[in-house]
Design an enzyme around this catalytic site. Structure first.
Site, PDB file in Angstrom:
ATOM      1  N   CYS A  39       0.854  -1.189   0.000  1.00  0.00           N
ATOM      2  CA  CYS A  39       0.000   0.000   0.000  1.00  0.00           C
ATOM      3  C   CYS A  39       0.890   1.239   0.000  1.00  0.00           C
ATOM      4  CB  CYS A  39      -0.894  -0.012   1.237  1.00  0.00           C
ATOM      5  SG  CYS A  39      -1.740   1.559   1.521  1.00  0.00           S
ATOM      6  N   CYS A  42       1.026   3.217   3.368  1.00  0.00           N
ATOM      7  CA  CYS A  42       1.489   2.597   4.607  1.00  0.00           C
ATOM      8  C   CYS A  42       2.913   3.049   4.950  1.00  0.00           C
ATOM      9  CB  CYS A  42       1.452   1.075   4.491  1.00  0.00           C
ATOM     10  SG  CYS A  42      -0.181   0.372   4.787  1.00  0.00           S
ATOM     11  N   HIS A 110      -3.085   1.127   8.497  1.00  0.00           N
ATOM     12  CA  HIS A 110      -3.936   0.768   7.364  1.00  0.00           C
ATOM     13  C   HIS A 110      -5.312   0.289   7.821  1.00  0.00           C
ATOM     14  CE1 HIS A 110      -4.255  -0.621   3.081  1.00  0.00           C
ATOM     15  NE2 HIS A 110      -5.198  -1.383   3.614  1.00  0.00           N
ATOM     16  N   HIS A 161      -6.502   2.496   2.391  1.00  0.00           N
ATOM     17  CA  HIS A 161      -5.852   3.116   3.550  1.00  0.00           C
ATOM     18  C   HIS A 161      -6.567   4.433   3.872  1.00  0.00           C
ATOM     19  CE1 HIS A 161      -1.946   3.570   5.922  1.00  0.00           C
ATOM     20  NE2 HIS A 161      -2.638   4.672   6.196  1.00  0.00           N
ATOM     21  N   HIS A 163      -7.626   7.979   4.283  1.00  0.00           N
ATOM     22  CA  HIS A 163      -7.002   9.210   3.809  1.00  0.00           C
ATOM     23  C   HIS A 163      -8.075  10.257   3.550  1.00  0.00           C
ATOM     24  CE1 HIS A 163      -8.264   7.176   0.114  1.00  0.00           C
ATOM     25  NE2 HIS A 163      -8.237   8.365  -0.486  1.00  0.00           N
TER      26      HIS A 163
END
Length: 340
Positions: A39, A42, A110, A161, A163
């Site tokens: 990811c 991450c 995550h 993830h 955000h």
């Protein structure tokens, strides 16, 4: 029994229709199980993103050891490097896609949604937004700022993830101009902004209050467009996030966490959109007549819209939402911990 309600903030009607609740195939799919192999958001994978614009950290940039991190959006809708110069061809007018499009990576974790984060992590998230708003305000070309969070595929997220996106533009979106105009007329008639009176009416009615912590109140709006939709507003006129005191930011972090915990208990794993409505960054020809009154009649808000039901042709054709769960029923469910 169905009811048509007026959303005064957006000057739109909403159809509250409980009879629609049990129709077949109403539920939107929930978010997919999280996978985070390589990811880019991450910790330890910083090389997979553009160089950071800001990070809350105590070590060198673009390395592990950060609490929040802001990077340019790799698939940006606008570009800060362009020149803000309009082009006219007869009746057709355009300007280059000037602006900023950034990604705030909420935390290194995550797997951590807002309800699972500690309040300090939520404060870090809010304070990182403030840093970016203050920085973008220094670019006088930018007048409108949009801060929003898409979570889950139904809500438009393409990265799992957690955000947040920050998008600043050299123009005012039409719906914001309309809101400023209506808010000014309301202020000239009553001496108060619309959000101030909406909040005071909700506090007096009590039927739709979800939580009240320190400087902030969370409630299900009277004409909610979505089931379990929640608005958070400050108790005093604060036009933008960076004008909050340190204590107010702490209060805001606590109430946001509480709201997401309540939503998760009702909805389990759910898709949602979250967005901040903030005063303009700078003045231009579109908003200059409203700017001197921002501290008197403008109050920033946060709106959380769970995306648990699909929308159809009626909503698209009319711009009028159909909500199968009344806001009063949502608050009862929050308070009793029963499920829908």
């Amino acid at each position: 029994m169905s009811e048509i309600r007026l959303d005064r903030m957006h000057n739109q009607y909403v159809l509250i229709a409980p009879e629609r609740l049990r129709r077949p195939d109403l539920l939107a799919p929930i978010k997919l199980k999280k996978l985070h192999q390589r990811c880019p958001f991450c910790e330890g994978n910083e090389v997979l993103t553009p160089p950071e614009l800001y990070a809350m950290r105590d070590n060198s940039p673009n390395s592990a050891g950060w609490k929040t991190r802001v990077i340019p959006n790799l698939y940006k809708a606008v570009q800060i490097e362009l020149e803000d110069k309009s082009k006219r061809e007869s009746m057709f007018e355009s300007i280059p896609g000037v602006g900023a499009h950034e990604v705030l990576i909420d935390s290194p974790c995550h797997e951590c949604d807002i309800e699972e984060a500690d309040t300090q992590s939520i404060e870090n998230w809010l304070r990182s937004m403030i840093i970016r708003v203050e920085d973008l305000r220094n670019d006088n070309r930018l007048v409108h700022i949009s801060i929003f969070k898409n979570f889950g595929s139904v809500a438009g997220a393409t990265q799992e993830h957690p955000h947040t996106q920050i998008l600043a533009l050299p123009i005012m979106p039409q719906n914001e101009i309309v809101f400023l105009e209506r808010n000014m007329r309301y202020y000239q008639r009553h001496g108060r902004g619309m959000v101030e009176d909406i909040l005071q009416n909700e506090i007096s009615a009590k039927d739709r209050i979800v939580s009240e912590i320190g400087s902030f109140v969370a409630f299900c709006p009277y004409a909610s467009s979505f089931p379990f939709e929640i608005m958070i507003a400050p108790k005093r006129n604060i036009s933008s996030l960076e004008l909050c005191t340190r204590d107010e930011i702490s209060d805001l972090a606590v109430i946001i966490k509480e709201i997401f915990q309540k939503l998760s208990k009702q909805l389990g794993s759910f898709n949602y959109n979250l967005y901040f409505r903030l005063a303009p960054l700078n003045s231009n020809f579109e908003n200059e007549s409203y700017m001197p009154y921002m501290d008197k009649n403008y109050r920033f808000t946060i709106r959380i819209t769970p995306r648990i039901y699909r929308i159809g042709g009626f909503e698209i054709a009319t711009g009028m939402a159909i909500n199968p769960v009344s806001p009063e029923e949502c608050v009862k469910l929050f308070n009793t911990q029963e499920s829908l």
